[in-house]
Motif scaffolding. Structure first.
Motif, PDB file in Angstrom:
ATOM      1  N   GLU A  94       0.819  -1.212   0.000  1.00  0.00           N
ATOM      2  CA  GLU A  94       0.000   0.000   0.000  1.00  0.00           C
ATOM      3  C   GLU A  94       0.856   1.266   0.000  1.00  0.00           C
ATOM      4  N   GLU A  95       1.993   1.231   0.691  1.00  0.00           N
ATOM      5  CA  GLU A  95       2.828   2.427   0.771  1.00  0.00           C
ATOM      6  C   GLU A  95       3.310   2.864  -0.613  1.00  0.00           C
ATOM      7  N   ARG A  96       3.511   1.916  -1.503  1.00  0.00           N
ATOM      8  CA  ARG A  96       3.940   2.278  -2.854  1.00  0.00           C
ATOM      9  C   ARG A  96       2.814   2.947  -3.636  1.00  0.00           C
ATOM     10  N   THR A  97       1.591   2.459  -3.452  1.00  0.00           N
ATOM     11  CA  THR A  97       0.469   3.092  -4.148  1.00  0.00           C
ATOM     12  C   THR A  97       0.239   4.500  -3.610  1.00  0.00           C
ATOM     13  N   MET A  98       0.475   4.702  -2.325  1.00  0.00           N
ATOM     14  CA  MET A  98       0.317   6.037  -1.740  1.00  0.00           C
ATOM     15  C   MET A  98       1.383   6.983  -2.286  1.00  0.00           C
ATOM     16  N   LEU A  99       2.610   6.476  -2.434  1.00  0.00           N
ATOM     17  CA  LEU A  99       3.680   7.283  -3.006  1.00  0.00           C
ATOM     18  C   LEU A  99       3.346   7.679  -4.446  1.00  0.00           C
ATOM     19  N   LEU A 100       2.818   6.738  -5.216  1.00  0.00           N
ATOM     20  CA  LEU A 100       2.477   7.027  -6.611  1.00  0.00           C
ATOM     21  C   LEU A 100       1.408   8.117  -6.715  1.00  0.00           C
ATOM     22  N   LYS A 101       0.448   8.089  -5.807  1.00  0.00           N
ATOM     23  CA  LYS A 101      -0.585   9.127  -5.807  1.00  0.00           C
ATOM     24  C   LYS A 101       0.032  10.509  -5.609  1.00  0.00           C
ATOM     25  N   VAL A 102       1.006  10.593  -4.715  1.00  0.00           N
ATOM     26  CA  VAL A 102       1.678  11.868  -4.447  1.00  0.00           C
ATOM     27  C   VAL A 102       2.515  12.293  -5.652  1.00  0.00           C
ATOM     28  N   LEU A 103       3.282  11.360  -6.203  1.00  0.00           N
ATOM     29  CA  LEU A 103       4.147  11.679  -7.334  1.00  0.00           C
ATOM     30  C   LEU A 103       3.337  12.096  -8.562  1.00  0.00           C
ATOM     31  N   ALA A 104       2.134  11.540  -8.704  1.00  0.00           N
ATOM     32  CA  ALA A 104       1.290  11.863  -9.853  1.00  0.00           C
ATOM     33  C   ALA A 104       0.822  13.314  -9.834  1.00  0.00           C
ATOM     34  N   GLN A 105       0.885  13.945  -8.672  1.00  0.00           N
ATOM     35  CA  GLN A 105       0.513  15.354  -8.566  1.00  0.00           C
ATOM     36  C   GLN A 105       1.670  16.263  -8.965  1.00  0.00           C
ATOM     37  N   ARG A 106       2.876  15.697  -9.049  1.00  0.00           N
ATOM     38  CA  ARG A 106       4.079  16.479  -9.291  1.00  0.00           C
ATOM     39  C   ARG A 106       4.695  16.194 -10.667  1.00  0.00           C
ATOM     40  N   TYR A 107       4.521  14.959 -11.130  1.00  0.00           N
ATOM     41  CA  TYR A 107       5.108  14.538 -12.404  1.00  0.00           C
ATOM     42  C   TYR A 107       4.049  13.863 -13.269  1.00  0.00           C
ATOM     43  N   ASP A 108       4.354  13.723 -14.551  1.00  0.00           N
ATOM     44  CA  ASP A 108       3.579  12.835 -15.407  1.00  0.00           C
ATOM     45  C   ASP A 108       4.173  11.442 -15.257  1.00  0.00           C
ATOM     46  N   LEU A 109       3.352  10.494 -14.823  1.00  0.00           N
ATOM     47  CA  LEU A 109       3.824   9.136 -14.587  1.00  0.00           C
ATOM     48  C   LEU A 109       3.458   8.225 -15.753  1.00  0.00           C
TER      49      LEU A 109
END
Length: 208
Positions: A94-109
């Motif tokens: 789950e911690e990885r999915t939470m990180l991805l949610k945050v990164l998606a607000q800052r970068y194009d993933l």
């Protein structure tokens, strides 16, 4: 780590980066089904056999199963093949999915994964159950090898993503757990980080 310089995009591998996998679990199931030695060499035999053809879309799932039955010489069921092939898919923390949610607000993933249709059905559901949202809600676009017809570390796989997504490699951070894939991406100008046991996704220290 602090925000990487000049990075606008992050291109992720899936297995070994976001998704925990255990290839030995699949090989164990193959062994229990009395598969021949050649099939127990996966993934080292990727370039010459039906695993590779399945993962670049030259074989559909039915063709893959029939290929397995032909090589094994016994009538293993679709379910037995599917369960063995999918046994390598373990979990998405789950911690990885939470990180991805945050990164998606800052970068194009984006994601570029060597994978097959059977695996996609399992890990996309796993991701949704863990994160509460679809992978496709987090990533701007996902590139599966069996859909694009190219397989890392082949240069064409990266070039496909560059051209289709309209991204610049020098503005893109690439994360992968296979060193050959990392080196291939760097040759095209990507900034890249090798993910491994001592330096996982959560160890990169993104300034969150």
């Amino acid at each position: 780590m602090s925000q990487p310089p000049n990075i606008k995009n992050i291109l992720f591998d899936l297995g070994g980066v976001i998704l925990d996998i255990n290839i030995q679990a699949t090989l164990k199931r193959f062994y229990e089904l009395d598969f021949p030695a050649d099939l127990l060499k996966y993934p080292n035999n990727m370039t010459t056999d039906l695993f590779f053809n399945y993962q670049i879309g030259k074989l559909d799932t039915e063709g893959f199963r029939n290929g397995i039955r032909k090589v094994t010489g016994n009538q293993v069921t679709d379910e037995e093949i599917d369960q063995a092939w999918n046994a390598m898919i373990i979990s998405i923390p789950e911690e990885r999915t939470m990180l991805l949610k945050v990164l998606a607000q800052r970068y194009d993933l984006y994601m570029l994964s060597n994978t097959s249709h059977l695996h996609v059905q399992v890990f996309e559901k796993m991701y949704a159950n863990t994160a509460g949202i679809s992978m496709h809600d987090v990533f701007k676009k996902i590139y599966y090898s069996f859909e694009i017809g190219y397989h890392k570390p082949d240069r064409e796989a990266y070039e496909y993503v560059i051209n289709d997504a309209g991204i610049r490699p020098e503005e893109t951070l690439f994360l992968d757990d296979t060193i050959h894939n990392i080196k291939a991406s760097q040759e095209l100008g990507f900034q890249a980080i090798h993910i491994h046991e001592k330096s996982g996704l959560m160890d990169l220290g993104f300034d969150l």
